[in-house]
Design an enzyme around this catalytic site. Sequence first.
Site, mmCIF file in Angstrom:
data_model
loop_
_atom_site.group_PDB
_atom_site.id
_atom_site.type_symbol
_atom_site.label_atom_id
_atom_site.label_comp_id
_atom_site.label_asym_id
_atom_site.label_seq_id
_atom_site.Cartn_x
_atom_site.Cartn_y
_atom_site.Cartn_z
ATOM 1 N N LYS A 174 -9.585 1.886 14.864
ATOM 2 C CA LYS A 174 -8.188 2.197 15.214
ATOM 3 C C LYS A 174 -8.035 2.311 16.728
ATOM 4 O O LYS A 174 -7.076 1.796 17.314
ATOM 5 C CB LYS A 174 -7.742 3.499 14.523
ATOM 6 C CG LYS A 174 -7.552 3.364 13.013
ATOM 7 C CD LYS A 174 -6.346 2.480 12.691
ATOM 8 C CE LYS A 174 -6.212 2.193 11.223
ATOM 9 N NZ LYS A 174 -5.159 1.215 10.913
ATOM 10 N N GLY A 204 0.814 -1.218 0.000
ATOM 11 C CA GLY A 204 0.000 0.000 0.000
ATOM 12 C C GLY A 204 0.847 1.267 0.000
ATOM 13 O O GLY A 204 2.072 1.219 -0.125
ATOM 14 N N SER A 233 -3.875 6.212 13.742
ATOM 15 C CA SER A 233 -4.229 7.421 12.992
ATOM 16 C C SER A 233 -4.664 8.513 13.945
ATOM 17 O O SER A 233 -5.248 8.234 15.005
ATOM 18 C CB SER A 233 -5.381 7.090 12.046
ATOM 19 O OG SER A 233 -5.965 8.260 11.528
ATOM 20 N N ASN A 268 -1.750 13.581 8.469
ATOM 21 C CA ASN A 268 -2.199 13.395 7.076
ATOM 22 C C ASN A 268 -1.028 13.036 6.163
ATOM 23 O O ASN A 268 -0.421 13.926 5.546
ATOM 24 C CB ASN A 268 -2.890 14.670 6.578
ATOM 25 C CG ASN A 268 -4.221 14.909 7.260
ATOM 26 O OD1 ASN A 268 -4.275 15.117 8.470
ATOM 27 N ND2 ASN A 268 -5.291 14.839 6.507
ATOM 28 N N THR A 319 -7.087 10.052 13.509
ATOM 29 C CA THR A 319 -8.544 9.932 13.533
ATOM 30 C C THR A 319 -9.038 9.542 14.926
ATOM 31 O O THR A 319 -10.201 9.770 15.257
ATOM 32 C CB THR A 319 -8.998 8.918 12.456
ATOM 33 O OG1 THR A 319 -10.394 9.021 12.273
ATOM 34 C CG2 THR A 319 -8.647 7.496 12.826
ATOM 35 N N LYS A 350 -9.434 1.864 5.155
ATOM 36 C CA LYS A 350 -9.196 3.220 5.677
ATOM 37 C C LYS A 350 -10.102 4.312 5.120
ATOM 38 O O LYS A 350 -9.784 5.499 5.271
ATOM 39 C CB LYS A 350 -7.736 3.600 5.434
ATOM 40 C CG LYS A 350 -7.351 3.592 3.967
ATOM 41 C CD LYS A 350 -6.105 4.416 3.710
ATOM 42 C CE LYS A 350 -5.927 4.643 2.233
ATOM 43 N NZ LYS A 350 -4.961 5.625 1.887
ATOM 44 N N TYR A 359 -14.468 3.833 11.178
ATOM 45 C CA TYR A 359 -13.048 3.634 10.877
ATOM 46 C C TYR A 359 -12.189 4.058 12.076
ATOM 47 O O TYR A 359 -11.314 3.312 12.543
ATOM 48 C CB TYR A 359 -12.666 4.440 9.617
ATOM 49 C CG TYR A 359 -11.187 4.690 9.490
ATOM 50 C CD1 TYR A 359 -10.306 3.639 9.242
ATOM 51 C CD2 TYR A 359 -10.650 5.977 9.643
ATOM 52 C CE1 TYR A 359 -8.942 3.864 9.153
ATOM 53 C CE2 TYR A 359 -9.302 6.208 9.545
ATOM 54 C CZ TYR A 359 -8.447 5.154 9.309
ATOM 55 O OH TYR A 359 -7.091 5.369 9.237
ATOM 56 N N ASP A 410 0.211 -9.150 1.839
ATOM 57 C CA ASP A 410 -0.749 -8.162 1.344
ATOM 58 C C ASP A 410 -1.747 -8.916 0.482
ATOM 59 O O ASP A 410 -1.356 -9.779 -0.309
ATOM 60 C CB ASP A 410 -0.013 -7.092 0.519
ATOM 61 C CG ASP A 410 -0.836 -5.834 0.327
ATOM 62 O OD1 ASP A 410 -1.956 -5.941 -0.189
ATOM 63 O OD2 ASP A 410 -0.350 -4.746 0.701
ATOM 64 N N ASP A 465 -4.457 -12.522 3.101
ATOM 65 C CA ASP A 465 -5.185 -11.660 4.015
ATOM 66 C C ASP A 465 -4.717 -11.980 5.443
ATOM 67 O O ASP A 465 -4.467 -13.153 5.740
ATOM 68 C CB ASP A 465 -6.663 -12.053 3.822
ATOM 69 C CG ASP A 465 -7.632 -11.190 4.559
ATOM 70 O OD1 ASP A 465 -7.305 -10.743 5.672
ATOM 71 O OD2 ASP A 465 -8.739 -10.985 4.034
ATOM 72 N N ASN A 506 -9.198 11.861 -0.405
ATOM 73 C CA ASN A 506 -8.302 12.756 0.328
ATOM 74 C C ASN A 506 -7.856 13.929 -0.538
ATOM 75 O O ASN A 506 -7.867 13.859 -1.773
ATOM 76 C CB ASN A 506 -7.102 11.980 0.872
ATOM 77 C CG ASN A 506 -7.519 10.912 1.867
ATOM 78 O OD1 ASN A 506 -7.276 9.737 1.665
ATOM 79 N ND2 ASN A 506 -8.194 11.309 2.926
ATOM 80 N N PHE A 538 0.297 -2.594 8.803
ATOM 81 C CA PHE A 538 -0.440 -1.560 8.067
ATOM 82 C C PHE A 538 -1.798 -2.060 7.567
ATOM 83 O O PHE A 538 -2.702 -1.260 7.346
ATOM 84 C CB PHE A 538 0.331 -1.138 6.802
ATOM 85 C CG PHE A 538 1.617 -0.411 7.038
ATOM 86 C CD1 PHE A 538 1.626 0.891 7.506
ATOM 87 C CD2 PHE A 538 2.838 -1.015 6.754
ATOM 88 C CE1 PHE A 538 2.812 1.575 7.699
ATOM 89 C CE2 PHE A 538 4.029 -0.344 6.943
ATOM 90 C CZ PHE A 538 4.018 0.957 7.415
HETATM 91 C C1 UD1 Z 1 -9.242 11.831 6.415
HETATM 92 C C2 UD1 Z 1 -10.042 10.966 7.352
HETATM 93 C C3 UD1 Z 1 -9.108 10.417 8.395
HETATM 94 C C4 UD1 Z 1 -7.946 9.675 7.754
HETATM 95 C C5 UD1 Z 1 -7.210 10.625 6.811
HETATM 96 C C6 UD1 Z 1 -6.120 9.906 6.060
HETATM 97 C C7 UD1 Z 1 -12.260 11.993 7.331
HETATM 98 C C8 UD1 Z 1 -13.302 12.695 8.142
HETATM 99 N N1 UD1 Z 1 -11.110 11.723 7.953
HETATM 100 O O1 UD1 Z 1 -8.769 12.906 7.166
HETATM 101 O O2 UD1 Z 1 -9.820 9.528 9.230
HETATM 102 O O3 UD1 Z 1 -7.078 9.191 8.735
HETATM 103 O O4 UD1 Z 1 -8.142 11.125 5.864
HETATM 104 O O5 UD1 Z 1 -5.253 10.845 5.477
HETATM 105 O O6 UD1 Z 1 -12.460 11.671 6.192
HETATM 106 N N2 UD1 Z 1 -10.936 18.203 1.197
HETATM 107 C C9 UD1 Z 1 -11.459 18.957 0.165
HETATM 108 N N3 UD1 Z 1 -11.698 18.352 -1.024
HETATM 109 C C10 UD1 Z 1 -11.422 17.024 -1.252
HETATM 110 C C11 UD1 Z 1 -10.893 16.259 -0.195
HETATM 111 C C12 UD1 Z 1 -10.651 16.877 1.023
HETATM 112 O O7 UD1 Z 1 -11.732 20.142 0.326
HETATM 113 O O8 UD1 Z 1 -11.659 16.537 -2.377
HETATM 114 C C13 UD1 Z 1 -10.672 18.853 2.487
HETATM 115 C C14 UD1 Z 1 -11.394 18.190 3.654
HETATM 116 O O9 UD1 Z 1 -12.651 18.745 3.822
HETATM 117 C C15 UD1 Z 1 -10.433 18.474 4.800
HETATM 118 C C16 UD1 Z 1 -9.045 18.511 4.127
HETATM 119 O O10 UD1 Z 1 -9.294 18.730 2.747
HETATM 120 O O11 UD1 Z 1 -10.681 19.725 5.344
HETATM 121 C C17 UD1 Z 1 -8.279 17.219 4.296
HETATM 122 O O12 UD1 Z 1 -9.112 16.147 3.888
HETATM 123 P P1 UD1 Z 1 -8.574 14.649 3.768
HETATM 124 O O13 UD1 Z 1 -7.372 14.615 2.908
HETATM 125 O O14 UD1 Z 1 -9.743 13.796 3.366
HETATM 126 O O15 UD1 Z 1 -8.081 14.302 5.235
HETATM 127 P P2 UD1 Z 1 -8.873 14.367 6.631
HETATM 128 O O16 UD1 Z 1 -10.295 14.731 6.447
HETATM 129 O O17 UD1 Z 1 -8.057 15.188 7.563
#
Ligand code: UD1
Length: 361
Positions: A176, A32, A146, A202, A148, A106, A172, A53, A80, A222, A102
């Site tokens: 954790k 991963g 995490s 992150n 999280t 997620k 999720y 994996d 697995d 993300n 890992f």
């Molecule tokens: C998310 C997960 C978290 C996980 C982490 C892994 C949620 C609520 N939390 O965290 O559990 O451990 O990813 O890295 O999903 N954003 C945008 N547009 C997008 C995507 C994201 O604006 O297309 C914003 C989100 O609203 C946030 C920020 O970017 O404010 C970061 O988002 P993201 O990368 O998804 O991470 P987390 O939300 O912090």
Amino acid sequence: MTGGPEAASLAAAGPNRLARMAERVLVTGGAGFIGSHTCVELLAAGWDVTVIDDLSNSSPEALRRVEELAGRSLRFVEGDVLDEAALERAFGDGGCAAVIHFAAKKAVGESCVDPLGYYRTNVAGTISLLRAMRRHDVRRLVFSSSATVYGDPGPGACPLAESAPLRPSNPYGQTKLCVERMLRDLAASEEDWRILSLRYFNPAGAHPSGRIGEDPRGLPENLLPGAMQAAVGRLPELRVFGTDYPTRDGTAIRDYLHVVDVATGHLRALDRLPAVNGCSEYNLGTGRGVTVFEVLEAVKRASGREIPAVLEGRRQGDATEVWADPSLAGRDLDWTAERGLDDICADAWRWQKANPEGYGS
Ligand code: UD1
């Protein structure tokens, strides 16, 4: 992708690496995003590596490129962690000094739709792994946790130390935290377990070679992969979730850390394990909070391209602000994040541009 280390290159590498020759680490989920970057660093540091994996969210091509980058081979078992026979094959050749775990699901959204699937893979999968470790008398573990587990810490709570309240806001995150607590209970119940849980903030970016990186299946959830795919034209636009947060520019704040820094955090944790008494948790973060708009500016600088963006409402469950106090890992693990946001974006862009369709390119 089988067999042990290349003794000749190790011999050339000097006494420290030779001292590692007998030490093998089992990496679950090693194909991963974070796993593959960690395998490169492990091999470079002289560890022998076995990866287990199931390739459910990863590609064997990642492992081929890990070997190419490290100039060494690793042992790969497809399977697995819930499959006892696969774990037996993974531990089969003996001599495993420690495990880095890992392998997990997620995706926050998916965990709300399929909580049992998340508890099964993340919690029952860890139980299955721990039982196999016990059978093989391996009691050293680094667990992929995490940030999280902190949930939405609320106003004024950042930077978050490990002692901050733990209140995950989705299944999720619950899985954790559940595993962290299980590991504590296990370490309290039996001597000799030495366990570190690493709470990543992150993770983002890619290996500086551009050969391995993040390859989400389907639409990226993300921010960084989404922004990169919008920059390269694979996505028509990036959706910005929420511009009315009480922050300096209205967008939410997170602590993005380079995946190679995350990988080196695991090496520091492995080095530390022999001195660990029971079980502890550490934050891996930079200690710097960055807004969504600041990330988009950095992606623009790295790529030289405009990022098509649409401004939307908040995403359900998102916190205003989540960033780390990483000082405990600095003190105890001798680890700090060395790379910044511009490194993250430059490396992620190099990966994205050379592999616009990920490992399927
Ligand atoms: C998310 C997960 C978290 C996980 C982490 C892994 C949620 C609520 N939390 O965290 O559990 O451990 O990813 O890295 O999903 N954003 C945008 N547009 C997008 C995507 C994201 O604006 O297309 C914003 C989100 O609203 C946030 C920020 O970017 O404010 C970061 O988002 P993201 O990368 O998804 O991470 P987390 O939300 O912090």
